[in-house]
Every structure is written in C-alpha cells, then in structure tokens.
Design an enzyme around this catalytic site. Structure first.
Site, PDB file in Angstrom:
ATOM      1  N   ARG A  39     -58.403 153.364 -42.633  1.00  0.00           N
ATOM      2  CA  ARG A  39     -56.976 153.238 -42.327  1.00  0.00           C
ATOM      3  C   ARG A  39     -56.657 153.262 -40.828  1.00  0.00           C
ATOM      4  O   ARG A  39     -55.553 152.949 -40.413  1.00  0.00           O
ATOM      5  CB  ARG A  39     -56.176 154.318 -43.075  1.00  0.00           C
ATOM      6  CG  ARG A  39     -55.815 153.898 -44.486  1.00  0.00           C
ATOM      7  CD  ARG A  39     -54.847 154.857 -45.155  1.00  0.00           C
ATOM      8  NE  ARG A  39     -55.475 156.081 -45.602  1.00  0.00           N
ATOM      9  CZ  ARG A  39     -55.346 157.254 -44.999  1.00  0.00           C
ATOM     10  NH1 ARG A  39     -54.618 157.361 -43.905  1.00  0.00           N
ATOM     11  NH2 ARG A  39     -55.945 158.319 -45.476  1.00  0.00           N
TER      12      ARG A  39
ATOM     13  N   TYR B  77     -34.483 135.884 -42.076  1.00  0.00           N
ATOM     14  CA  TYR B  77     -35.424 135.843 -43.198  1.00  0.00           C
ATOM     15  C   TYR B  77     -34.970 136.857 -44.251  1.00  0.00           C
ATOM     16  O   TYR B  77     -34.798 138.041 -43.942  1.00  0.00           O
ATOM     17  CB  TYR B  77     -36.845 136.120 -42.723  1.00  0.00           C
ATOM     18  CG  TYR B  77     -37.773 136.344 -43.885  1.00  0.00           C
ATOM     19  CD1 TYR B  77     -38.011 135.334 -44.804  1.00  0.00           C
ATOM     20  CD2 TYR B  77     -38.370 137.576 -44.097  1.00  0.00           C
ATOM     21  CE1 TYR B  77     -38.825 135.539 -45.896  1.00  0.00           C
ATOM     22  CE2 TYR B  77     -39.192 137.789 -45.183  1.00  0.00           C
ATOM     23  CZ  TYR B  77     -39.408 136.759 -46.086  1.00  0.00           C
ATOM     24  OH  TYR B  77     -40.205 136.984 -47.183  1.00  0.00           O
TER      25      TYR B  77
ATOM     26  N   ASP C 191     -38.337 138.699 -33.637  1.00  0.00           N
ATOM     27  CA  ASP C 191     -39.157 138.037 -34.650  1.00  0.00           C
ATOM     28  C   ASP C 191     -39.155 136.542 -34.310  1.00  0.00           C
ATOM     29  O   ASP C 191     -38.177 135.836 -34.555  1.00  0.00           O
ATOM     30  CB  ASP C 191     -38.545 138.286 -36.039  1.00  0.00           C
ATOM     31  CG  ASP C 191     -39.319 137.577 -37.160  1.00  0.00           C
ATOM     32  OD1 ASP C 191     -40.166 136.724 -36.845  1.00  0.00           O
ATOM     33  OD2 ASP C 191     -39.040 137.878 -38.330  1.00  0.00           O
TER      34      ASP C 191
ATOM     35  N   LYS D  97     -48.094 133.205 -41.123  1.00  0.00           N
ATOM     36  CA  LYS D  97     -47.563 131.861 -40.854  1.00  0.00           C
ATOM     37  C   LYS D  97     -48.421 131.135 -39.805  1.00  0.00           C
ATOM     38  O   LYS D  97     -49.595 130.965 -40.015  1.00  0.00           O
ATOM     39  CB  LYS D  97     -46.101 131.971 -40.420  1.00  0.00           C
ATOM     40  CG  LYS D  97     -45.276 132.949 -41.265  1.00  0.00           C
ATOM     41  CD  LYS D  97     -45.201 132.537 -42.718  1.00  0.00           C
ATOM     42  CE  LYS D  97     -44.315 133.527 -43.472  1.00  0.00           C
ATOM     43  NZ  LYS D  97     -44.436 133.452 -44.902  1.00  0.00           N
TER      44      LYS D  97
HETATM   45  N1  PLP Z   1     -40.160 137.219 -40.707  1.00  0.00           N
HETATM   46  C1  PLP Z   1     -40.034 135.915 -40.959  1.00  0.00           C
HETATM   47  C2  PLP Z   1     -39.228 135.068 -40.020  1.00  0.00           C
HETATM   48  C3  PLP Z   1     -40.629 135.349 -42.092  1.00  0.00           C
HETATM   49  O1  PLP Z   1     -40.487 134.037 -42.324  1.00  0.00           O
HETATM   50  C4  PLP Z   1     -41.380 136.172 -42.964  1.00  0.00           C
HETATM   51  C5  PLP Z   1     -41.981 135.620 -44.185  1.00  0.00           C
HETATM   52  O2  PLP Z   1     -41.658 134.537 -44.622  1.00  0.00           O
HETATM   53  C6  PLP Z   1     -41.496 137.531 -42.677  1.00  0.00           C
HETATM   54  C7  PLP Z   1     -40.881 138.011 -41.534  1.00  0.00           C
HETATM   55  C8  PLP Z   1     -42.275 138.449 -43.581  1.00  0.00           C
HETATM   56  O3  PLP Z   1     -43.642 138.208 -43.423  1.00  0.00           O
HETATM   57  P1  PLP Z   1     -44.747 138.328 -44.596  1.00  0.00           P
HETATM   58  O4  PLP Z   1     -44.432 137.309 -45.638  1.00  0.00           O
HETATM   59  O5  PLP Z   1     -46.025 138.094 -43.872  1.00  0.00           O
HETATM   60  O6  PLP Z   1     -44.645 139.709 -45.144  1.00  0.00           O
END
Ligand code: PLP
Length: 391
Positions: free
Chosen positions: A55, A107, A180, A205
């Site tokens: 961990r 998101y 983000d 992504k």
């Molecule tokens: N932030 C954005 C802009 C996203 O598009 C996503 C997922 O689609 C996330 C956060 C969350 O990431 P994860 O799917 O890897 O948990």
C-alpha cells in the site's frame, strides 16, 4: 536514471525513453513489474528502500510517477487506482465543513462525489459557470474558501477556464486551486506552471491512451503537507496504483506526444467538417474559431486542442441516440483519450439530473484514418434522417 546532457534533451525524447530507463542490474530498457505485496527488511531490520508493504507503493508505480512528474514539471506525482480515488482523496484531505467552489457542469462522477461529501456536511459547495471567471469570483469567499476546483476543458461542453486567472482569484482569497485537465494532458497544458497547486488527471484517459488501465494522478510543484497528507490517505485507503497497471501506463506514456498530436489533428478535421452541416446544430470544440473560449485555448493548450468534441444534432433526443447506435467504426462506449474513437449520448450516460443538452453527442476522437471516422458519422446521420424522410 541519470542522463548525459539531460538539459539538452527535449521532453518528448525523455518521455519516449521512459526517462532513459536502463535497469542497473540487467540493462533492460523496459521497467520490470514488481509484483510483491511485501518487502523483507535488511539484517538491521530496516526497510531496504522506501517501501515495506504494497500500500505504500512499489518500484514500477514510482517509475510511472517520475515520468508524469517530468511531464508536469512537478516535483512529485502520486498515482492512484483510478481518477475517482485520487479526487476522493483530495476531498478527504479537506478540513470539516470546508468551502469548495466547483463548476456547475463538469465530469459527472466527480460532481456526484462532491455532492456526496456535501450531503454528509463534510464540505460546503458553491457553483460557478465553467469558463466564466466573473461567476467564479462571485462565489469565492476570501479567507473562507479552501479549494477552487477547475475542470478545463470541462465535460461535455469543452469550455476553457483560464488557469492563470483562476489561480490569481483563488490565491488572492487564500484558497488553493486544483485543476482537472484530463482532456488536455500535460503535453498540452501544464497546470502547475500556470499556477495550480494540484494538477489532476484521470490517467485512464490520454496518459495511458489504450483503454486498458484505470488510474488517477495528483502532481505538486514542491513536496508539501498536502502531498504528505494525500500520500497518507492513499496508503490508508489502499488506493495506490498496482504495478501491473503502472507497467501498462509507462508503455502508454511513451507514445503520449505522438498520440495526442494525432488525436488533436483528427478532432480538428471532424470539427471543421461538421461545423456547417445540414443536420448538426453546433459543434463544441475549442479549436474552432467560433468557440467562445478559442483565444484562451490557444495559449493554454500549446497550439493543439485535443481529441474531445461534442456535436448537438438538429432533431430530437431519439435522433441523437439513433445516430450513436448507427455508427459502425466508432465504439458506442464511455471514456476518452484512447487510440480508438468512442461516441456516446451524454445524457443517457450522465443521468437525468445532470445539466446536459439532450441532443448532445460526445466524441472522443482516436488515431484512426479521419476519413473513416467522418464517413462513419455521415452514414449514421444519413440513415437516421432518411428513416424519418428528412434527408
Ligand atoms: N475527471 C474527468 C474529467 C474524467 O473524464 C474522469 C473519467 O471519465 C474522471 C475525472 C474520473 O476518472 P476515472 O474514470 O479514472 O476514475
């Protein structure tokens, strides 16, 4: 990992070579997958290295973190088992009742988690319009707001928030800024250089790029107490990225520059093709001059605009769903940033409560031949509107 003439090398060279990885024991140019869940101690009963249990992290994950830190111009990066677990750790770190400022449209998963924390009175939330600094300024409270959350470009409208200006607003109010920028990876946007305190990416992504890993990463300019707290939360929640996924992520990172350039070129071709189209109302893509935030995107995304775009179709919600279902080359799947193109009806995916146009189709443009993608969408549109006798 010491490089000769390191300063003279471009970032793309360093990333293609995984920071010139060269195994000290074997000379392998590919980092190993460290599978162990525990580490034995030395003869003095001291841990050999930073790790003594899974961990805490492991060598493969650490190498992936070093590569991302280099990309981000960061001192430290922390990899988590998903983007969501990284975002949740940030929310966990906040003091009780902290005031957080977030975009109304972002998101939907992160928004849902922020709302969960708010419903349990763990945080207080105010909302601003993504891309609109005046509306952000209105909800930031000096000396009260602890965290300003920016998602740029935001899902699924791809509005651009000026990170430099947002960081000024946050810092003047003594708040911190998290960005983000999942849709524009650090070959395009370096959030920390622009003033963010924490840069976040869902590494599921673009960073990985092959739709075979779930990961999230938080990066920091300097090691600080936030970094220490987040590393502690990650350890106790058991959300460190596993070594197998870290290995795949390293492999994906090596081609990041190439992939993102092609994703961006293809997306621009699609955006331009469908911009003035009989059956499309609007194309949302920051690379188009008609996009309201095009000028900010120009300086914030390094001359590329990424692979994400949305189209709003003329017709009904059912027509939009029908177009998605009629595509043969695009996969009708959720996610983004991969080598393969994905298409989805966003309202179906994000749920009834989420404020998104019901005729909006979100597209993640991959690295295929762009003509195949354009033709596929054209045949889907033709099929749907012919069925209605409107083509
Ligand atoms: N932030 C954005 C802009 C996203 O598009 C996503 C997922 O689609 C996330 C956060 C969350 O990431 P994860 O799917 O890897 O948990």
């Amino acid at each position: 990992m010491t490089l000769k003439n390191e300063k003279e090398l471009s970032l793309s060279t360093k990333i293609a070579q995984a920071l010139h990885y060269n195994d000290p024991e074997t000379g392998s140019v590919v980092p190993p997958v460290e599978h162990t869940a525990t580490y034995s101690r030395d003869e003095n009963y001291e841990p050999h290295k930073a790790y003594w249990y899974r961990r805490d992290g492991n060598k493969t994950t650490q190498i992936a973190e070093e590569i991302i830190a280099e990309l981000e111009n960061a001192d430290m990066s922390l990899l988590f088992s998903s983007g969501m677990s990284a975002c949740t750790a940030v929310l966990e770190m906040l003091p009780p009742n902290a005031h957080v400022v977030v975009p109304k449209v972002m998101y939907h998963g992160v928004l849902a988690q922020i709302q969960n924390f708010s419903k349990k009175n763990r945080i207080r939330v105010d909302f601003y319009n993504a891309g609109d600094l005046t509306s952000m300024k209105e909800v930031i409270k000096t000396g009260v707001t602890q965290l300003v959350w920016v998602e740029t470009p935001n899902n699924p409208n791809w509005e651009i928030t000026d990170i430099g200006q947002a960081s000024k607003l946050a810092h003047e109010a003594k708040a911190k800024l998290i960005v983000d920028a999942t849709a524009t990876p650090p070959t395009m946007t370096k959030s920390l250089d622009l003033g963010a305190d924490i840069s976040f990416h869902s590494a599921t992504k673009y960073l990985n790029g092959h739709s075979d890993v779930s990961a999230g990463v938080l990066s920091f300019k300097k090691s600080n107490t936030d970094w220490e707290n987040l590393a502690g939360i990650r350890k106790l929640q058991g959300t460190v990225l596993n070594s197998q996924d870290a290995f795949l992520l390293i492999r994906g990172l090596r081609t990041l520059f190439l992939r993102v350039e092609k994703n961006s070129q293809n997306a621009m071709l699609l955006a331009k093709h469908f911009e003035s189209h009989n059956y499309i109302e609007t194309v949302l893509y920051p690379g188009l001059e008609s996009h309201p935030n095009h000028q900010i995107a120009k300086h914030q995304t390094n001359g590329q605009y990424g692979g994400m775009l949305s189209i709003i179709v003329k017709g009904s919600e059912a027509d939009a769903i029908d177009i998605v279902r009629s595509c043969k080359v695009f996969y009708p799947a959720t996610s983004l940033g991969g080598v393969e193109s994905l298409i989805e009806h966003r309202k179906t995916v994000s749920g009834e409560d989420f404020p998104v146009n019901e005729k909006l189709i979100r597209i993640s443009v991959g690295i295929e031949d762009p003509l195949d993608l354009i033709n596929d969408l054209e045949q889907a549109i033709e099929k749907v509107f012919k069925k209605k006798g409107q083509y």
